[in-house]
Enzyme design. Structure first.
Site, PDB file in Angstrom:
ATOM      1  CG  HIS A   1      -5.837   1.737   5.227  1.00  0.00           C
ATOM      2  ND1 HIS A   1      -5.438   2.684   6.144  1.00  0.00           N
ATOM      3  CD2 HIS A   1      -4.789   0.895   5.071  1.00  0.00           C
ATOM      4  CE1 HIS A   1      -4.187   2.422   6.508  1.00  0.00           C
ATOM      5  NE2 HIS A   1      -3.777   1.344   5.878  1.00  0.00           N
TER       6      HIS A   1
ATOM      7  CB  SER B   1       5.392  -1.706  12.022  1.00  0.00           C
ATOM      8  OG  SER B   1       4.969  -0.372  12.282  1.00  0.00           O
TER       9      SER B   1
ATOM     10  CG  ASN C   1      -1.755   1.215   1.385  1.00  0.00           C
ATOM     11  OD1 ASN C   1      -1.807   2.044   0.476  1.00  0.00           O
ATOM     12  ND2 ASN C   1      -2.430   1.343   2.523  1.00  0.00           N
ATOM     13  CD1 TRP C   2       3.739   1.239  -2.692  1.00  0.00           C
ATOM     14  CD2 TRP C   2       3.985   2.521  -4.518  1.00  0.00           C
ATOM     15  NE1 TRP C   2       4.712   0.667  -3.474  1.00  0.00           N
ATOM     16  CE2 TRP C   2       4.884   1.436  -4.614  1.00  0.00           C
ATOM     17  CE3 TRP C   2       3.945   3.444  -5.549  1.00  0.00           C
ATOM     18  CZ2 TRP C   2       5.742   1.263  -5.701  1.00  0.00           C
ATOM     19  CZ3 TRP C   2       4.800   3.268  -6.639  1.00  0.00           C
ATOM     20  CH2 TRP C   2       5.689   2.199  -6.710  1.00  0.00           C
ATOM     21  CE  LYS C   3      -0.251   3.154   4.789  1.00  0.00           C
ATOM     22  NZ  LYS C   3      -0.162   3.258   6.239  1.00  0.00           N
TER      23      LYS C   3
ATOM     24  CD  GLU D   1      -3.050   5.363   6.784  1.00  0.00           C
ATOM     25  OE1 GLU D   1      -2.983   5.392   5.542  1.00  0.00           O
ATOM     26  OE2 GLU D   1      -2.148   4.883   7.504  1.00  0.00           O
TER      27      GLU D   1
ATOM     28  N   GLY E   1       2.883  -1.035   4.233  1.00  0.00           N
ATOM     29  CA  GLY E   1       2.938   0.362   3.837  1.00  0.00           C
ATOM     30  C   GLY E   1       4.357   0.769   3.480  1.00  0.00           C
ATOM     31  N   GLY E   2       5.039   1.402   4.419  1.00  0.00           N
ATOM     32  CA  GLY E   2       6.358   1.987   4.166  1.00  0.00           C
ATOM     33  C   GLY E   2       7.343   1.053   3.486  1.00  0.00           C
TER      34      GLY E   2
ATOM     35  CD  GLU F   1      -3.227  -2.449   7.334  1.00  0.00           C
ATOM     36  OE1 GLU F   1      -2.150  -2.696   6.802  1.00  0.00           O
ATOM     37  OE2 GLU F   1      -3.862  -1.393   7.137  1.00  0.00           O
TER      38      GLU F   1
ATOM     39  N   GLY G   1       2.711   2.347  10.738  1.00  0.00           N
ATOM     40  CA  GLY G   1       3.685   3.420  10.581  1.00  0.00           C
ATOM     41  C   GLY G   1       4.388   3.822  11.857  1.00  0.00           C
TER      42      GLY G   1
END
Ligand code: 13P
Length: 248
Positions: A93, A208, A9-11, A95, A229-230, A163, A169
């Protein structure tokens, strides 16, 4: 047995230059034994799908509207994602739930729309830190699953991502026991609702995940992959996670 999936997930990150990372990932896994999907921002879905054509890495969106088309400025329907070359879409998600007030009922409507359009819906659930500290994790996750998923599902078209909001993150990861507890409970709740089909629903862990902790997480019962993510932004990092899933 559920199929295994490594999802990135590149957000709200990535420009056209970042497509080189997607191509590098595809080059690293020409014939993977697990499913791989990258979900870039909407601006990159079409160009990534084109860049990845003929490779084993799929492209996904990060959200879709619940309607097929119409007067919804700024939104993207599942049909438009399909037209752009996407095969997956992340829905619900945390977010989106936090930034855009998405409710379980809305996530369910989006899930139905995504599946109707032919997409695989990656439906996200997870508790906040306050909910975990209050001992409500399993109840919160069960309620989110109940509210966010349709009553009738095609198990090949749904993926669940657990999640924990506090692990996203932050570099904080639940203990392997905590991950296992939630995943086992999700499988039980899904089995109660969907019967045998629940066994083939991939249950991803997200929050994470790094190359350094992926193998331990993938060894937990009922963990069928990760939503990352990251560490999905760079092919070098995500490759370590995909490799760990292949070996799990
Ligand atoms: P991080 O891997 O950056 O913690 O993000 C997890 C996530 O939210 C994926 O959807």
């Amino acid at each position: 047995m559920a199929r295994k999936l490594a999802a990135g997930n590149w957000k709200m990150n990535g420009t056209r230059a970042s497509l080189a990372e997607a191509k590098a990932l595809a080059d690293a896994f020409p014939t993977p034994s697990v499913d791989i999907v990258l979900c870039p921002p909407t601006t990159l879905v079409a160009s990534m799908a084109t860049a990845l054509q003929g490779t084993a890495v799929a492209t996904g969106g990060q959200d879709c509207h619940q309607n097929v088309s119409g007067a919804h400025t700024g939104d993207t329907s599942a049909e438009l994602l399909v037209d752009a070359g996407a095969s997956h879409v992340i829905l619900g998600h945390s977010e989106r739930r936090a930034d855009h007030g998405e409710t379980d009922a809305l996530v369910r409507a989006k899930t139905e729309a995504a599946v109707a359009a032919g997409l695989i819906a990656v439906v996200c659930v997870g508790e906040t830190l306050a909910e975990r500290e209050a001992g409500e994790t399993l109840a919160v996750v069960r309620a989110q699953l109940q509210g966010s998923l349709p009553d009738a599902i095609d198990a090949a078209k749904i993926v669940i991502a657990y999640e924990p909001v506090w692990a996203i993150g932050t570099g904080k990861v639940p203990t392997l026991e905590q991950i296992g507890e939630v995943h086992t409970d999700m499988r039980a709740a899904l089995s109660d609702r969907y019967g045998q089909d629940a066994q083939s629903l991939p249950l991803l862990y997200g929050g994470s995940v790094k190359p350094s902790n992926a193998a331990d997480i993938f060894a937990v019962a009922d963990v069928d992959g990760a939503l990352v993510g990251g560490a999905s932004l760079k092919a070098a990092d995500f490759s370590g996670i995909v490799a760990a899933l292949q070996e799990a």
